[in-house]
Motif scaffolding. Sequence first.
Motif: not given
Length: 98
Positions: A15, A46, A48, A53
Amino acid sequence: MNRIEKLFKDRVVQRGGINLYSKVDALNFIKECEKDQVYILGVDGFYITEDKTEPSLDNSIDFSLLSVNRDRVFLMLKEFFNNKEESLFFEIIYEEIK
């Protein structure tokens, strides 16, 4: 691409130019770093979704400014991951293997 990156290349989620790993894969990646004596500088968590994100400072840890020996870092990382949600993904920042 080093040996450890090659082991996990099929499990990485990319990402924005960042390699992210599930909790299980992050733990396994870190175990491989420990075997090869690769120093972990930090881990960033993170959340997502398909189109987002979102970094999570509460799920990140930084060793870059600490004077902690390598063995202690790996112990701290194991403790760090103990209570992390399975839905999190992690970027692992480490010393490059030459």
